[in-house]
Design a protein around this motif. Sequence first.
Motif, PDB file in Angstrom:
ATOM      1  N   TYR A  36       0.828  -1.204   0.000  1.00  0.00           N
ATOM      2  CA  TYR A  36       0.000   0.000   0.000  1.00  0.00           C
ATOM      3  C   TYR A  36       0.865   1.259   0.000  1.00  0.00           C
ATOM      4  O   TYR A  36       1.948   1.297   0.581  1.00  0.00           O
ATOM      5  CB  TYR A  36      -0.935   0.014   1.211  1.00  0.00           C
ATOM      6  CG  TYR A  36      -2.225  -0.725   0.954  1.00  0.00           C
ATOM      7  CD1 TYR A  36      -3.350  -0.070   0.496  1.00  0.00           C
ATOM      8  CD2 TYR A  36      -2.281  -2.106   1.120  1.00  0.00           C
ATOM      9  CE1 TYR A  36      -4.528  -0.755   0.228  1.00  0.00           C
ATOM     10  CE2 TYR A  36      -3.450  -2.807   0.854  1.00  0.00           C
ATOM     11  CZ  TYR A  36      -4.566  -2.121   0.408  1.00  0.00           C
ATOM     12  OH  TYR A  36      -5.731  -2.804   0.123  1.00  0.00           O
ATOM     13  N   GLY A  37       0.368   2.282  -0.685  1.00  0.00           N
ATOM     14  CA  GLY A  37       1.049   3.561  -0.725  1.00  0.00           C
ATOM     15  C   GLY A  37       0.213   4.638  -0.059  1.00  0.00           C
ATOM     16  O   GLY A  37      -0.988   4.487   0.152  1.00  0.00           O
ATOM     17  N   ILE A  38       0.878   5.739   0.275  1.00  0.00           N
ATOM     18  CA  ILE A  38       0.206   6.945   0.765  1.00  0.00           C
ATOM     19  C   ILE A  38       0.512   8.049  -0.228  1.00  0.00           C
ATOM     20  O   ILE A  38       1.653   8.181  -0.689  1.00  0.00           O
ATOM     21  CB  ILE A  38       0.707   7.345   2.163  1.00  0.00           C
ATOM     22  CG1 ILE A  38       0.229   6.332   3.212  1.00  0.00           C
ATOM     23  CG2 ILE A  38       0.224   8.753   2.542  1.00  0.00           C
ATOM     24  CD1 ILE A  38       0.763   6.598   4.601  1.00  0.00           C
ATOM     25  N   GLY A  39      -0.500   8.856  -0.564  1.00  0.00           N
ATOM     26  CA  GLY A  39      -0.240   9.890  -1.545  1.00  0.00           C
ATOM     27  C   GLY A  39      -1.281  10.985  -1.594  1.00  0.00           C
ATOM     28  O   GLY A  39      -2.326  10.925  -0.949  1.00  0.00           O
ATOM     29  N   CYS A  40      -0.951  12.004  -2.394  1.00  0.00           N
ATOM     30  CA  CYS A  40      -1.837  13.120  -2.695  1.00  0.00           C
ATOM     31  C   CYS A  40      -1.441  13.598  -4.086  1.00  0.00           C
ATOM     32  O   CYS A  40      -0.505  13.065  -4.689  1.00  0.00           O
ATOM     33  CB  CYS A  40      -1.676  14.245  -1.669  1.00  0.00           C
ATOM     34  SG  CYS A  40      -0.017  14.970  -1.612  1.00  0.00           S
ATOM     35  N   SER A  41      -2.136  14.556  -4.615  1.00  0.00           N
ATOM     36  CA  SER A  41      -1.733  15.139  -5.891  1.00  0.00           C
ATOM     37  C   SER A  41      -0.321  15.708  -5.774  1.00  0.00           C
ATOM     38  O   SER A  41       0.045  16.272  -4.732  1.00  0.00           O
ATOM     39  CB  SER A  41      -2.699  16.258  -6.279  1.00  0.00           C
ATOM     40  OG  SER A  41      -2.169  17.039  -7.341  1.00  0.00           O
ATOM     41  N   ILE A  42       0.467  15.598  -6.826  1.00  0.00           N
ATOM     42  CA  ILE A  42       1.836  16.132  -6.767  1.00  0.00           C
ATOM     43  C   ILE A  42       1.847  17.659  -6.690  1.00  0.00           C
ATOM     44  O   ILE A  42       2.879  18.250  -6.381  1.00  0.00           O
ATOM     45  CB  ILE A  42       2.718  15.666  -7.951  1.00  0.00           C
ATOM     46  CG1 ILE A  42       2.169  16.181  -9.279  1.00  0.00           C
ATOM     47  CG2 ILE A  42       2.876  14.158  -7.954  1.00  0.00           C
ATOM     48  CD1 ILE A  42       3.158  16.015 -10.437  1.00  0.00           C
TER      49      ILE A  42
END
Length: 202
Positions: A36-42
Amino acid sequence: MLLEIHPEHPQPRYIARVVECLRQGGIIAYPTDTTYGIGCSIFNKKGIERIYQMKRREHKKPFSFICPNISEIARYCRVSNMAYKILKRYLPGPYTFVLDATRDVPDLLVTRQKTVGIRIPDNRICIEIVQLLGNPIVTTSANLSGEEPCGDPRSIEDVFGHQLDIIVDGGLLSTDVSSVVSLVRDTPEVLRAGLGDVSWCS
């Protein structure tokens, strides 16, 4: 909030819900083809800063990001003929490729060497999210820095709780990480051996 999305047939209304969250500045956990990854818009500077804080990660270690296709990679990275052939052969797949960044990449994601790590995971959920969003999302494993990655959405909820706006539950995953390969020079250089086979680099 846990949101169950079918890994093979992602429900469009749920993908749209996740994308709307990202557009409003949200941070999500999501499945990839490794863990699993964690992210948001770049382009979400505050979100990127929040991810650094929640992971307790040093700022000298920039995050990689996910593109939906190779054409999109060419917008954010300088892709030589050699690099293009490798990207076309091994993506989508469990690799992070390091390339020279273009000016379109936000400074927070660029190393001192002006390089950036990019991924195209072989996972329908995260690719459909990025496609609908219209720009890449940050990718970093769902764990505190220095600890093992997490392949269980409910464990991610235990660790990060309300720091995440949505936890996309795409089922249990491994705790593997991607292989990291630099394509900055003419010869591929293995920076980290992970799930992706790197024997072709030698």
